[in-house]
Motif scaffolding. Structure first.
Motif, PDB file in Angstrom:
ATOM      1  N   GLU A 134       1.038  29.300  27.069  1.00 48.54           N
ATOM      2  CA  GLU A 134       0.071  28.208  26.983  1.00 48.54           C
ATOM      3  C   GLU A 134      -0.576  27.954  28.342  1.00 48.54           C
ATOM      4  OE1 GLU A 134       2.226  25.653  23.366  1.00 48.54           O
ATOM      5  OE2 GLU A 134       2.359  24.965  25.434  1.00 48.54           O
ATOM      6  N   ALA A 135       0.244  27.958  29.386  1.00 49.68           N
ATOM      7  CA  ALA A 135      -0.276  27.749  30.737  1.00 49.68           C
ATOM      8  C   ALA A 135      -1.208  28.880  31.137  1.00 49.68           C
ATOM      9  CB  ALA A 135       0.874  27.625  31.726  1.00 49.68           C
ATOM     10  N   MET A 136      -0.811  30.113  30.846  1.00 49.10           N
ATOM     11  CA  MET A 136      -1.641  31.267  31.195  1.00 49.10           C
ATOM     12  C   MET A 136      -2.994  31.193  30.489  1.00 49.10           C
ATOM     13  SD  MET A 136       1.346  34.196  30.993  1.00 49.10           S
ATOM     14  CE  MET A 136       0.265  35.620  31.174  1.00 49.10           C
ATOM     15  N   MET A 137      -2.987  30.917  29.194  1.00 48.28           N
ATOM     16  CA  MET A 137      -4.241  30.859  28.457  1.00 48.28           C
ATOM     17  C   MET A 137      -5.114  29.704  28.936  1.00 48.28           C
ATOM     18  SD  MET A 137      -4.984  30.898  24.330  1.00 48.28           S
ATOM     19  CE  MET A 137      -4.053  32.396  24.026  1.00 48.28           C
ATOM     20  N   SER A 138      -4.493  28.679  29.488  1.00 49.12           N
ATOM     21  CA  SER A 138      -5.235  27.529  30.024  1.00 49.12           C
ATOM     22  C   SER A 138      -5.853  27.821  31.382  1.00 49.12           C
ATOM     23  CB  SER A 138      -4.308  26.313  30.129  1.00 49.12           C
ATOM     24  OG  SER A 138      -3.787  25.957  28.869  1.00 49.12           O
ATOM     25  N   GLY A 139      -5.559  29.003  31.943  1.00 50.60           N
ATOM     26  CA  GLY A 139      -6.114  29.362  33.232  1.00 50.60           C
ATOM     27  C   GLY A 139      -5.348  28.790  34.398  1.00 50.60           C
ATOM     28  N   CYS A 140      -4.030  28.627  34.202  1.00 49.99           N
ATOM     29  CA  CYS A 140      -3.172  28.076  35.257  1.00 49.99           C
ATOM     30  C   CYS A 140      -2.294  29.187  35.835  1.00 49.99           C
ATOM     31  CB  CYS A 140      -2.291  26.967  34.683  1.00 49.99           C
ATOM     32  SG  CYS A 140      -1.191  26.198  35.879  1.00 49.99           S
ATOM     33  N   CYS A 141      -2.234  29.284  37.141  1.00 44.96           N
ATOM     34  CA  CYS A 141      -1.357  30.244  37.809  1.00 44.96           C
ATOM     35  C   CYS A 141       0.077  29.975  37.364  1.00 44.96           C
ATOM     36  CB  CYS A 141      -1.488  30.086  39.318  1.00 44.96           C
ATOM     37  SG  CYS A 141      -0.334  31.085  40.270  1.00 44.96           S
ATOM     38  N   THR A 142       0.747  30.990  36.811  1.00 40.69           N
ATOM     39  CA  THR A 142       2.047  30.806  36.176  1.00 40.69           C
ATOM     40  C   THR A 142       3.148  31.604  36.869  1.00 40.69           C
ATOM     41  OG1 THR A 142       1.005  30.384  34.035  1.00 40.69           O
ATOM     42  CG2 THR A 142       3.317  31.069  34.009  1.00 40.69           C
ATOM     43  N   LYS A 184      -4.953  34.452  32.134  1.00 39.12           N
ATOM     44  CA  LYS A 184      -5.702  34.008  30.954  1.00 39.12           C
ATOM     45  C   LYS A 184      -6.153  35.200  30.130  1.00 39.12           C
ATOM     46  CE  LYS A 184      -9.456  30.886  29.624  1.00 39.12           C
ATOM     47  NZ  LYS A 184     -10.397  29.836  30.119  1.00 39.12           N
ATOM     48  N   GLU A 185      -6.620  36.242  30.799  1.00 37.97           N
ATOM     49  CA  GLU A 185      -7.043  37.454  30.099  1.00 37.97           C
ATOM     50  C   GLU A 185      -5.877  38.078  29.328  1.00 37.97           C
ATOM     51  OE1 GLU A 185      -8.560  39.889  33.219  1.00 37.97           O
ATOM     52  OE2 GLU A 185     -10.446  38.770  33.427  1.00 37.97           O
TER      53      GLU A 185
END
Length: 377
Positions: free
Chosen positions: A292-300, A351-352
């Motif tokens: 969810e964080a990755m798809m939101s464009g957040c560095c994970t 995100k990609e």
């Protein structure tokens, strides 16, 4: 097709999120969904908003909810309640005569097994151990390479019965929220607007590694970095005793003024508010919040618990650190907090990766493939 989910209970966790997304996708495909459950269970909080919204969503979707009482109380009461619940669940499975029985709670798998019905089960946790109530399903869905290895080595699942279906999430997580709304969210929760935000979503507990995150920040970040960060924990305490547990740790590390705790709610806006998301979990089968964080464009950044290497190519679209290693987490945090270009690159590529591999569309398609296989067995 008519599909029945068997779920012991719904909590504020990834299981509830996954079942809701799976339900929504199946119903949108025209399938009939029934859920047999003991209900919605709040842990260490009186806030029932999450459960009210979840139940409302099920009702809006047209899900047929059937309830039984989860056994509790003294041993005699538990035995009587267990017999009653067994009768209710068995009766419903016979009456509904579904095309697919999907058991999401391993300790209830003995019921369709006793009825000699074909059924599917999903590995939602790596904490279960072989016991009399767990019976091998006709087909088993693993949600990560790690969960597949767990079922083979610990639960002794026949490899030929295992199918891989990654968890999927709604692509709404990819939609951007306007900056002014994010600013309002920070103000609402008294989150500083001039600091880098380190975020976490999940239960506040040892299992989810809350203590590892606190140790990494308190003991393994420089004073300069600590002065420029703030920590936001979105989640509820596992038990009331965890309130003092966390307070004591924060006091010891002099972080009391650097932490905001928000009761669990839709985490979508928080992921975009975070500069870095951390999942330090000791136990996962997939780690849905990381995707969810990755798809939101957040560095994970996440621990190498199950699901990590399915989700992240370390150093390319996120970072992975050895579970339990607060020092290693501190080093990873130092890297991304000190290098905005690196932080943004990991976020964009993360995100990609999430959009390419972990959407609801893919999860529903792959789940239906397993359902069709079960029907034709």
């Amino acid at each position: 097709m008519k599909i029945v989910f068997v779920v012991m209970r719904f909590g504020k966790d990834g299981l509830a999120t996954n079942i809701l997304e799976l339900t929504r996708g199946l119903i949108n495909k025209g399938h009939e969904l029934h859920i047999i459950t003991s209900g919605f269970k709040s842990i260490a909080t009186s806030d029932t908003t999450f459960f009210e919204e979840l139940k409302s969503e099920f009702n809006t979707l047209g899900v047929h909810l059937h309830y039984f009482t989860e056994p509790s109380g003294n041993p005699l009461k538990k035995i009587l309640a267990s017999v009653t619940s067994l009768s209710i669940i068995s009766g419903l499975l016979i009456k509904l005569n579904a095309d697919v029985i999907h058991c999401h709670s391993p300790n209830l798998t003995f019921i369709p097994w006793l009825l000699r019905k074909k059924f599917i089960s999903t590995v939602h946790a790596d904490t279960i151990r072989p016991n009399a109530r767990y019976k091998h399903p006709t087909l088993l869905i693993a949600v990560s390479q790690g969960s597949q290895e767990f079922t083979e080595s610990v639960m002794h699942s026949p490899p030929e019965h295992i199918r891989m279906v990654y968890h999927g999430i709604s692509d709404r997580f990819a939609n951007s929220i306007p900056d002014d709304e994010l600013k309002k969210l920070k103000i609402k929760h008294a989150i500083p607007t001039d600091k880098l935000i380190i975020g976490f979503v999940g239960r506040i507990s040892e299992m989810k590694g809350t203590d590892i995150l606190v140790e990494a920040i308190g003991s393994h970040l420089s004073q300069t970095i600590k002065e420029n960060i703030h920590i936001v924990l979105v989640g509820d305490y596992l038990t009331k005793s965890k309130v003092k547990w966390l307070d004591d740790m924060l006091h010891e590390k002099h972080l009391e003024e650097k932490v905001t705790i928000v009761s669990f709610q839709d985490p979508k806006p928080f992921y975009q508010l975070f500069d870095v998301f951390v999942l330090p979990s000791r136990s996962d089968t997939f780690g849905l919040v990381a995707v969810e964080a990755m798809m939101s464009g957040c560095c994970t950044i996440r621990a190498d618990s199950n699901g990590a290497y399915d989700q992240i190519d370390d150093g390319i679209n996120g970072m992975i650190f050895p579970m339990e290693d607060a020092s290693a987490l501190g080093q990873k945090l130092t890297q991304v907090l000190s290098d905005e270009k690196l932080r943004n690159s990991l976020a964009i590529k993360g995100k990609e990766k999430a959009l390419s591999n972990f959407t609801n569309h893919q999860m529903i398609k792959n789940t239906l493939t397993v359902y069709e296989e079960l029907i034709h067995m």
